[in-house]
Design a protein around this motif. Structure first.
Motif, PDB file in Angstrom:
ATOM      1  N   LYS A  69      60.271  -0.914  39.497  1.00 15.55           N
ATOM      2  CA  LYS A  69      61.211  -1.185  38.454  1.00 15.55           C
ATOM      3  C   LYS A  69      62.221  -0.278  38.783  1.00 15.55           C
ATOM      4  O   LYS A  69      62.094   0.667  39.527  1.00 15.55           O
ATOM      5  N   TYR A  70      63.466  -0.333  38.163  1.00 14.74           N
ATOM      6  CA  TYR A  70      64.775   0.453  38.288  1.00 14.74           C
ATOM      7  C   TYR A  70      65.020   0.866  36.773  1.00 14.74           C
ATOM      8  O   TYR A  70      64.864   0.130  35.682  1.00 14.74           O
ATOM      9  N   THR A  71      65.300   2.327  36.665  1.00 13.32           N
ATOM     10  CA  THR A  71      65.412   3.030  35.200  1.00 13.32           C
ATOM     11  C   THR A  71      66.912   3.724  35.112  1.00 13.32           C
ATOM     12  O   THR A  71      67.283   4.085  36.223  1.00 13.32           O
ATOM     13  N   ALA A  72      67.465   3.651  33.957  1.00 11.48           N
ATOM     14  CA  ALA A  72      68.618   4.378  33.863  1.00 11.48           C
ATOM     15  C   ALA A  72      68.749   5.162  32.586  1.00 11.48           C
ATOM     16  O   ALA A  72      68.244   4.628  31.543  1.00 11.48           O
ATOM     17  N   PHE A  73      69.027   6.473  32.739  1.00 10.32           N
ATOM     18  CA  PHE A  73      69.027   7.140  31.283  1.00 10.32           C
ATOM     19  C   PHE A  73      69.962   8.322  31.204  1.00 10.32           C
ATOM     20  O   PHE A  73      69.973   8.756  30.011  1.00 10.32           O
ATOM     21  N   GLN A  74      70.718   8.659  32.307  1.00 13.37           N
ATOM     22  CA  GLN A  74      71.894   9.359  32.079  1.00 13.37           C
ATOM     23  C   GLN A  74      73.197   8.486  31.747  1.00 13.37           C
ATOM     24  O   GLN A  74      74.082   8.254  32.381  1.00 13.37           O
ATOM     25  N   ASN A 106      56.723   9.625   8.437  1.00  9.97           N
ATOM     26  CA  ASN A 106      57.142  10.507   9.093  1.00  9.97           C
ATOM     27  C   ASN A 106      57.504  10.594  10.477  1.00  9.97           C
ATOM     28  O   ASN A 106      56.999  11.409  11.169  1.00  9.97           O
ATOM     29  N   ILE A 107      58.312   9.492  10.687  1.00  7.24           N
ATOM     30  CA  ILE A 107      58.784   9.100  12.341  1.00  7.24           C
ATOM     31  C   ILE A 107      60.188   9.548  12.540  1.00  7.24           C
ATOM     32  O   ILE A 107      60.899   9.687  11.702  1.00  7.24           O
ATOM     33  N   TYR A 108      60.082   9.956  13.862  1.00  4.64           N
ATOM     34  CA  TYR A 108      61.613  10.613  14.264  1.00  4.64           C
ATOM     35  C   TYR A 108      61.797   9.922  15.595  1.00  4.64           C
ATOM     36  O   TYR A 108      61.161   9.667  16.401  1.00  4.64           O
ATOM     37  N   ALA A 109      63.302   9.556  15.827  1.00  7.49           N
ATOM     38  CA  ALA A 109      63.984   8.998  16.828  1.00  7.49           C
ATOM     39  C   ALA A 109      63.936  10.421  18.061  1.00  7.49           C
ATOM     40  O   ALA A 109      63.920  11.353  17.674  1.00  7.49           O
ATOM     41  N   ASP A 110      64.118  10.059  19.117  1.00  8.98           N
ATOM     42  CA  ASP A 110      64.080  10.902  20.314  1.00  8.98           C
ATOM     43  C   ASP A 110      65.845  10.933  21.007  1.00  8.98           C
ATOM     44  O   ASP A 110      66.072  10.109  21.796  1.00  8.98           O
ATOM     45  N   GLU A 111      66.425  11.827  20.436  1.00 10.57           N
ATOM     46  CA  GLU A 111      67.969  11.955  21.222  1.00 10.57           C
ATOM     47  C   GLU A 111      67.740  11.970  22.588  1.00 10.57           C
ATOM     48  O   GLU A 111      68.868  11.618  23.028  1.00 10.57           O
ATOM     49  N   LYS A 112      66.765  12.710  23.268  1.00 12.60           N
ATOM     50  CA  LYS A 112      66.892  13.079  24.523  1.00 12.60           C
ATOM     51  C   LYS A 112      66.412  11.723  25.203  1.00 12.60           C
ATOM     52  O   LYS A 112      66.267  11.932  26.793  1.00 12.60           O
ATOM     53  N   LYS A 137      58.633  15.091  24.975  1.00 14.71           N
ATOM     54  CA  LYS A 137      58.741  16.063  26.268  1.00 14.71           C
ATOM     55  C   LYS A 137      58.272  17.232  26.149  1.00 14.71           C
ATOM     56  O   LYS A 137      57.605  17.820  27.249  1.00 14.71           O
ATOM     57  N   ASP A 138      58.231  17.966  25.081  1.00 12.37           N
ATOM     58  CA  ASP A 138      57.691  19.187  24.804  1.00 12.37           C
ATOM     59  C   ASP A 138      56.268  19.292  24.119  1.00 12.37           C
ATOM     60  O   ASP A 138      55.760  20.413  23.794  1.00 12.37           O
ATOM     61  N   ARG A 139      55.701  18.353  24.070  1.00 16.90           N
ATOM     62  CA  ARG A 139      54.307  18.125  23.525  1.00 16.90           C
ATOM     63  C   ARG A 139      54.142  18.759  22.024  1.00 16.90           C
ATOM     64  O   ARG A 139      53.070  19.244  21.715  1.00 16.90           O
ATOM     65  N   ASN A 140      55.128  18.488  21.508  1.00 18.07           N
ATOM     66  CA  ASN A 140      55.233  19.007  19.870  1.00 18.07           C
ATOM     67  C   ASN A 140      54.838  17.675  19.120  1.00 18.07           C
ATOM     68  O   ASN A 140      54.427  18.084  17.953  1.00 18.07           O
ATOM     69  N   ARG A 141      55.156  16.528  19.328  1.00 13.31           N
ATOM     70  CA  ARG A 141      54.902  15.447  18.378  1.00 13.31           C
ATOM     71  C   ARG A 141      54.331  14.216  19.538  1.00 13.31           C
ATOM     72  O   ARG A 141      54.395  14.300  20.487  1.00 13.31           O
ATOM     73  N   TRP A 142      53.866  13.370  18.515  1.00 15.02           N
ATOM     74  CA  TRP A 142      53.124  12.265  19.012  1.00 15.02           C
ATOM     75  C   TRP A 142      53.892  11.118  19.079  1.00 15.02           C
ATOM     76  O   TRP A 142      54.739  10.732  18.083  1.00 15.02           O
ATOM     77  N   ARG A 143      53.941  10.290  20.218  1.00 15.02           N
ATOM     78  CA  ARG A 143      54.508   9.192  20.367  1.00 15.02           C
ATOM     79  C   ARG A 143      53.720   7.907  19.745  1.00 15.02           C
ATOM     80  O   ARG A 143      52.663   7.918  19.749  1.00 15.02           O
ATOM     81  N   VAL A 144      54.476   7.238  18.583  1.00 19.62           N
ATOM     82  CA  VAL A 144      53.760   6.430  17.803  1.00 19.62           C
ATOM     83  C   VAL A 144      54.257   5.071  17.932  1.00 19.62           C
ATOM     84  O   VAL A 144      53.697   3.966  17.629  1.00 19.62           O
ATOM     85  N   LEU A 145      55.769   4.791  18.274  1.00 27.07           N
ATOM     86  CA  LEU A 145      56.184   3.356  18.340  1.00 27.07           C
ATOM     87  C   LEU A 145      56.995   3.430  19.521  1.00 27.07           C
ATOM     88  O   LEU A 145      57.666   4.174  20.152  1.00 27.07           O
ATOM     89  N   ASN A 146      57.068   2.421  20.272  1.00 25.40           N
ATOM     90  CA  ASN A 146      57.761   1.564  21.415  1.00 25.40           C
ATOM     91  C   ASN A 146      58.622   0.518  21.030  1.00 25.40           C
ATOM     92  O   ASN A 146      58.152  -0.660  20.602  1.00 25.40           O
ATOM     93  N   LEU A 147      60.030   0.746  21.122  1.00 21.30           N
ATOM     94  CA  LEU A 147      60.903  -0.387  20.798  1.00 21.30           C
ATOM     95  C   LEU A 147      61.762  -0.954  22.216  1.00 21.30           C
ATOM     96  O   LEU A 147      62.236  -0.128  22.816  1.00 21.30           O
ATOM     97  N   LEU A 148      61.399  -2.246  22.327  1.00 13.73           N
ATOM     98  CA  LEU A 148      61.828  -2.763  23.573  1.00 13.73           C
ATOM     99  C   LEU A 148      63.116  -3.978  23.005  1.00 13.73           C
ATOM    100  O   LEU A 148      62.415  -4.941  22.215  1.00 13.73           O
TER     101      LEU A 148
END
Length: 270
Positions: A69-74, A106-112, A137-148
């Protein structure tokens, strides 16, 4: 439109359908937990988002046994509407509303945008069954939801490129969730949430906007840290063996090097 205006539209659409979405998620929460909502944004806006997707030559190609696949994030490299819609999904009202709908506190979005952003899939592209990386990225929080959020017009189930979830595990058939135009899918991520994308078999391009939400606690008490873990499909016996060896190697390296041997480049560096 800016991200606040887009967030207003998303928030109102989810809020209006809150009870139905809760029932959807609850019905599947004993296995994986997912929901979807159609016609998320006005059609004209969704079309504009699709039309502003980058050409694949301006993206990062991911080509291995695991995926194609192809990805873009910058995001500052692309049309501003794409960054605005991605961060609209990170509006606190939407995060808190989905926290309530999915009963995950207590969920958080990911600005990065770690592992998030844009993805494009053309004919022959695929994503093998996998579990998402368990942490941020820093292994501080657990990934809990994937939005597509899918924006390819007139997409049909027989085009392939559809999300597959494997609630009964990889020895059973998956459920297919069509990558329908203007559809948002929200899926729980934990140690049982195997999912994949079947091979695209049309000349059209499947375009998707993705976000991840994180939490201080995992969804399942039994969850433990794991890297993105790939498997072969039920008939891919040799490929499955190779991917399992690859998983073990990458997992071992992450125990030795908490943040990996090198920094994962799949993040938005502003």
């Amino acid at each position: 439109m800016n991200r606040d205006q887009i967030a207003d539209l998303i928030y109102q659409k989810i809020k209006q359908n809150k009870d139905y979405l809760k029932k959807q998620f609850d019905a599947s929460s004993n296995e994986i937990g997912f929901l979807y909502i159609d016609d998320l944004l006005p059609k004209e806006l969704a079309l504009k988002i699709y039309q502003k997707f980058p050409n694949k030559k301006d993206t990062v190609k991911r080509d291995s046994l695991r995926e194609l696949k192809y990805t873009a994030f910058q995001m500052d490299k692309y049309d501003s509407i794409l960054e605005e819609v991605i961060y609209a999904f990170q509006d606190n009202r939407i995060v808190n509303l989905l926290s309530d709908v999915c009963k995950i506190p207590n969920i958080y979005a990911d600005e990065k945008l770690y592992a998030g952003g844009l993805s494009l899939m053309e004919k022959g592209n695929f994503l093998n069954p996998h579990l998402d990386n368990s942490h941020d990225k820093d292994r501080n929080r657990w990934r809990v939801l994937n939005l597509l959020y899918y924006v390819s017009p007139d997409w049909q189930l027989d085009f392939g490129g559809n999300l597959e979830v494997w609630p009964k595990g990889l020895k059973h058939d998956p459920l297919k969730i069509e990558s329908r135009f203007n559809r948002l899918v929200v899926m729980a991520t934990h140690s049982n949430s195997w999912h994949s994308v079947n091979k695209v078999n049309t000349d059209k391009t499947r375009c998707c906007i993705s976000n991840y939400y994180f939490s201080d606690e995992p969804i399942l008490n039994s969850d433990t840290f794991h890297v993105t873990t790939f498997r072969g499909r039920p008939k891919e016996k040799i490929k499955d063996f190779i991917l399992q060896m690859d998983n073990k190697l990458r997992q071992s390296l992450r125990f030795l090097f908490k943040k990996g041997i090198r920094e994962n480049p799949h993040q938005y560096k502003k």
